[in-house]
Design a protein around this motif. Sequence first.
Motif, short mmCIF file in Angstrom:
data_model
loop_
_atom_site.label_atom_id
_atom_site.label_comp_id
_atom_site.label_asym_id
_atom_site.label_seq_id
_atom_site.Cartn_x
_atom_site.Cartn_y
_atom_site.Cartn_z
N LEU A 20 -0.09 2.30 -1.13
CA LEU A 20 0.27 1.23 -2.06
C LEU A 20 0.78 1.83 -3.37
CD1 LEU A 20 0.47 -1.77 -2.64
CD2 LEU A 20 -1.91 -1.71 -3.41
N ILE A 62 4.91 -3.98 0.01
CA ILE A 62 3.77 -4.16 -0.90
C ILE A 62 2.96 -5.39 -0.49
CG2 ILE A 62 3.13 -4.78 -3.27
CD1 ILE A 62 5.44 -2.92 -4.20
N ARG A 65 1.02 -4.59 2.65
CA ARG A 65 -0.11 -3.69 2.36
C ARG A 65 -1.25 -4.44 1.68
NH1 ARG A 65 -2.37 0.24 4.74
NH2 ARG A 65 -3.65 1.45 3.32
N ASN A 66 -0.90 -5.29 0.70
CA ASN A 66 -1.93 -6.08 0.02
C ASN A 66 -2.62 -7.05 0.99
OD1 ASN A 66 -1.88 -4.98 -2.58
ND2 ASN A 66 -0.15 -6.27 -3.18
#
Length: 95
Positions: A20, A62, A65-66
């Motif tokens: 991240l 992103i 991934r979050n």
Amino acid sequence: MSDAGNAVFARAQAASDPELAALVRQQRLVRDQLNAASLAATVDLARIEELLRRSEEVQGHIRTRNNDRMLAVLRDLPEGDRAAFLRGVLKSAAR
């Protein structure tokens, strides 16, 4: 949330995510390149398009991934803490 749930959340928050962090660095680089391109005397449309597409791609990574991190926390939380955690995450994401 319960003490056990808070402990799970604290562990997740404390764990660094190099992937991240690398994505965030990439996003900043693209933003900086877009800013530099906006200062040029002549606008290079192909370059702007390339940078905007790259920004979209990195933002998508992103978000993924979050979301993966959030799902991992949800799986680790005690059942009774999951709804409270999810409400908190969704509420803060809406801001």
